[in-house]
Scaffold this active site. Structure first.
Site, PDB file in Angstrom:
ATOM      1  N   TYR A  37       0.977  -1.273  -0.044  1.00  0.00           N
ATOM      2  CA  TYR A  37       0.055   0.081   0.099  1.00  0.00           C
ATOM      3  C   TYR A  37       0.704   1.301   0.158  1.00  0.00           C
ATOM      4  CZ  TYR A  37      -4.609   2.313   0.652  1.00  0.00           C
ATOM      5  OH  TYR A  37      -5.731   2.944   0.832  1.00  0.00           O
ATOM      6  N   LYS A  87      -3.111   8.244   3.122  1.00  0.00           N
ATOM      7  CA  LYS A  87      -4.147   7.977   4.040  1.00  0.00           C
ATOM      8  C   LYS A  87      -4.027   8.442   5.587  1.00  0.00           C
ATOM      9  CE  LYS A  87      -7.210   6.316   1.257  1.00  0.00           C
ATOM     10  NZ  LYS A  87      -8.242   7.354   0.550  1.00  0.00           N
TER      11      LYS A  87
HETATM   12  N1  LIG Z   1     -11.263   0.310  -2.702  1.00  0.00           N
HETATM   13  C1  LIG Z   1     -10.909  -0.074  -1.583  1.00  0.00           C
HETATM   14  O1  LIG Z   1     -10.384  -1.178  -1.156  1.00  0.00           O
HETATM   15  C2  LIG Z   1     -10.979   1.093  -0.673  1.00  0.00           C
HETATM   16  C3  LIG Z   1     -11.039   0.873   0.836  1.00  0.00           C
HETATM   17  C4  LIG Z   1     -10.809   1.983   1.774  1.00  0.00           C
HETATM   18  C5  LIG Z   1     -10.824   3.268   0.993  1.00  0.00           C
HETATM   19  N2  LIG Z   1     -11.124   3.372  -0.240  1.00  0.00           N
HETATM   20  C6  LIG Z   1     -11.189   4.703  -0.597  1.00  0.00           C
HETATM   21  O2  LIG Z   1     -12.287   5.071  -1.121  1.00  0.00           O
HETATM   22  C7  LIG Z   1     -12.387   6.185  -2.119  1.00  0.00           C
HETATM   23  C8  LIG Z   1     -13.138   5.859  -3.449  1.00  0.00           C
HETATM   24  O3  LIG Z   1     -12.551   4.982  -4.220  1.00  0.00           O
HETATM   25  P1  LIG Z   1     -12.996   3.397  -4.797  1.00  0.00           P
HETATM   26  O4  LIG Z   1     -12.276   2.374  -4.171  1.00  0.00           O
HETATM   27  O5  LIG Z   1     -14.334   3.513  -4.694  1.00  0.00           O
HETATM   28  O6  LIG Z   1     -12.365   3.413  -6.237  1.00  0.00           O
HETATM   29  P2  LIG Z   1     -12.975   4.204  -7.493  1.00  0.00           P
HETATM   30  O7  LIG Z   1     -11.688   3.968  -8.457  1.00  0.00           O
HETATM   31  O8  LIG Z   1     -14.372   3.724  -8.080  1.00  0.00           O
HETATM   32  O9  LIG Z   1     -12.949   5.936  -7.493  1.00  0.00           O
HETATM   33  C9  LIG Z   1     -11.930   6.557  -7.182  1.00  0.00           C
HETATM   34  C10 LIG Z   1     -12.279   7.984  -7.805  1.00  0.00           C
HETATM   35  O10 LIG Z   1     -11.178   8.869  -7.788  1.00  0.00           O
HETATM   36  C11 LIG Z   1     -11.346   9.760  -8.790  1.00  0.00           C
HETATM   37  N3  LIG Z   1      -9.904  10.557  -9.040  1.00  0.00           N
HETATM   38  C12 LIG Z   1      -8.947  10.034  -9.168  1.00  0.00           C
HETATM   39  N4  LIG Z   1      -8.134  11.182  -9.572  1.00  0.00           N
HETATM   40  C13 LIG Z   1      -8.830  12.251  -9.383  1.00  0.00           C
HETATM   41  C14 LIG Z   1      -8.621  13.541  -9.699  1.00  0.00           C
HETATM   42  N5  LIG Z   1      -7.485  14.355  -9.996  1.00  0.00           N
HETATM   43  N6  LIG Z   1      -9.692  14.549  -9.441  1.00  0.00           N
HETATM   44  C15 LIG Z   1     -11.010  14.006  -9.287  1.00  0.00           C
HETATM   45  N7  LIG Z   1     -11.228  12.582  -9.104  1.00  0.00           N
HETATM   46  C16 LIG Z   1     -10.189  11.792  -9.406  1.00  0.00           C
HETATM   47  C17 LIG Z   1     -11.572   8.638  -9.912  1.00  0.00           C
HETATM   48  O11 LIG Z   1     -12.020   9.194 -11.311  1.00  0.00           O
HETATM   49  C18 LIG Z   1     -12.666   7.815  -9.318  1.00  0.00           C
HETATM   50  O12 LIG Z   1     -13.801   8.083  -9.592  1.00  0.00           O
HETATM   51  C19 LIG Z   1     -10.801   6.492  -2.215  1.00  0.00           C
HETATM   52  O13 LIG Z   1     -10.249   7.662  -1.545  1.00  0.00           O
HETATM   53  C20 LIG Z   1     -10.197   5.037  -1.984  1.00  0.00           C
HETATM   54  O14 LIG Z   1      -8.923   5.160  -1.335  1.00  0.00           O
HETATM   55  C21 LIG Z   1     -11.009   2.278  -1.145  1.00  0.00           C
END
Ligand SMILES: NC(=O)c1ccc[n+]([C@@H]2O[C@H](COP(=O)([O-])OP(=O)(O)OC[C@H]3O[C@@H](n4cnc5c(N)ncnc54)[C@H](O)[C@@H]3O)[C@@H](O)[C@H]2O)c1
Length: 255
Positions: free
Chosen positions: A154, A161
Site C-alpha cells: 500500500y 491515508k
Molecule cells: N477500494 C478499497 O479497497 C478502498 C478501501 C478504503 C477506502 N477506499 C477509498 O475510497 C475512495 C474511493 O475509491 P474506490 O475504491 O471507490 O475506487 P474508484 O476507482 O471507483 O474511485 C476513485 C475515484 O477517484 C477519482 N479521481 C482520481 N483522481 C482524481 C482527480 N485528480 N480529481 C478528481 N477525481 C479523481 C477517480 O476518477 C475515481 O472516480 C478512495 O479514497 C479510496 O482510497 C477504497
C-alpha cells in the site's frame, strides 16, 4: 421520511457501479437527497454513463482536484443545479505505479507529491472550494483505509491515508466554528477500479477473510456507503474529526 430528505449533496468519485461513491449516491437518493456528481478527464463521460443507472440520474460536473481552475469554478458549477450544499462526499484517491507495490524506498518525489495532492490535500482543497455554498449543519465525509500500520504494497497511499486522517482533524478544527462537520469512513478492502491498481490487493482480501469478526465481503460497498450516508445526515450532529471503521471489525482485533 428519508435520512437525507431535502439535503443537497456533491458526490465525487463515481467511476463504475463498483465505486464506493456509487453506493453512496444510490442510497443517498433513496434517502431523499438531491445530488450533483463530479469526476474528471476521461472519467467524466464514464460517470455520465454510470449516473444513468442511479434511481434518478443526477447532473455531472467536471472536477479535477488538482486543477485550480476546476476548484475555482466549483461553486458556480454547483449553483447551476443546487441553491446550496449540505454535504460533500470525497471519494478520491490516486497513486502513480511507482508509489504502490513494494518500491517504497525508490518512489521519486514527483510521484509521492501526486499521490498526496490527489489523495490527501484534495480533501482540504474540496472543502475550501465547496465552502461558500455550505452553511451550519453541513457535513464533509471522506473515505479512508486504516493507516495505523504499514501494509504490504500500500506504500505511499498508506502515507496519504495517514495524512488524510490528520487533514480531516484539522478541517474539523477550522470548520467546526462554522457548524460544518468533517469525518472519515475507514472501509475494509473493496474490489473497485482504484483497488485494481494496488498490486497484491488479494493480501488485503485474505487478511479480512481471516480476521473480520463480522466477516467481510469485498464486493459489497453498501456497508461503507450506509456509514457515509449516516455521517452526511443529521444523526451525528456532534461528531467531527472522527474515523468510523466499516471493516467488519478488523481494526479492533489482533491476528
Ligand atoms: N477500494 C478499497 O479497497 C478502498 C478501501 C478504503 C477506502 N477506499 C477509498 O475510497 C475512495 C474511493 O475509491 P474506490 O475504491 O471507490 O475506487 P474508484 O476507482 O471507483 O474511485 C476513485 C475515484 O477517484 C477519482 N479521481 C482520481 N483522481 C482524481 C482527480 N485528480 N480529481 C478528481 N477525481 C479523481 C477517480 O476518477 C475515481 O472516480 C478512495 O479514497 C479510496 O482510497 C477504497
Amino acid at each position: 421520511m428519508g435520512l437525507l430528505d431535502g439535503k443537497r449533496l456533491l458526490v465525487t468519485g463515481v467511476l463504475t457501479e463498483a465505486s464506493i461513491a456509487f453506493s453512496v449516491a444510490r442510497i443517498a437518493q433513496q434517502e431523499g437527497a438531491r445530488l450533483v456528481l463530479s469526476n474528471f478527464g476521461r472519467g467524466l463521460s464514464i460517470t455520465e454513463r454510470v449516473a444513468r443507472r442511479l434511481p434518478s440520474p443526477p447532473p455531472v460536473i467536471p472536477l479535477d482536484v488538482t486543477s485550480e481552475e476546476d476548484l475555482g469554478q466549483l461553486a458556480d458549477r454547483l449553483r447551476e443545479h443546487l441553491d446550496g450544499l449540505d454535504g460533500v462526499l470525497h471519494a478520491i484517491a490516486f497513486a502513480p505505479e511507482s508509489a504502490l507495490g513494494g518500491g517504497f524506498l525508490d518512489t521519486p518525489w514527483p510521484d509521492v507529491a501526486t499521490t498526496l495532492q490527489v489523495s490527501t490535500y484534495s480533501l482540504a482543497a474540496l472543502a475550501r472550494a465547496a465552502g461558500p455554498l455550505m452553511s451550519p449543519g453541513g457535513a464533509i465525509v471522506g473515505l479512508d483505509f486504516d493507516a495505523t500500520v504499514a501494509w504490504p504494497a500500500y506504500d505511499w497511499m498508506g502515507v496519504a491515508k495517514a495524512g488524510l486522517g490528520s487533514t480531516a482533524r484539522y478541517l474539523a478544527r477550522y470548520l467546526g466554528p462554522r457548524g460544518i462537520r468533517v469525518n472519515l469512513v475507514a472501509a475494509g478492502p473493496q474490489r473497485t477500479m482504484a483497488a485494481r491498481s494496488i498490486p497484491g490487493f488479494e493480501t488485503f482480501e485474505s487478511v479480512w477473510t481471516g480476521r473480520a469478526p463480522l466477516g467481510w465481503d469485498v464486493g459489497d460497498t453498501e456497508p461503507a456507503a450506509r456509514a457515509c450516508v449516516a455521517l452526511l445526515s443529521d444523526w451525528f450532529p456532534a461528531t467531527t474529526g472522527e474515523i468510523v471503521h466499516v471493516d467488519g471489525g478488523v481494526h479492533a482485533v489482533g491476528a
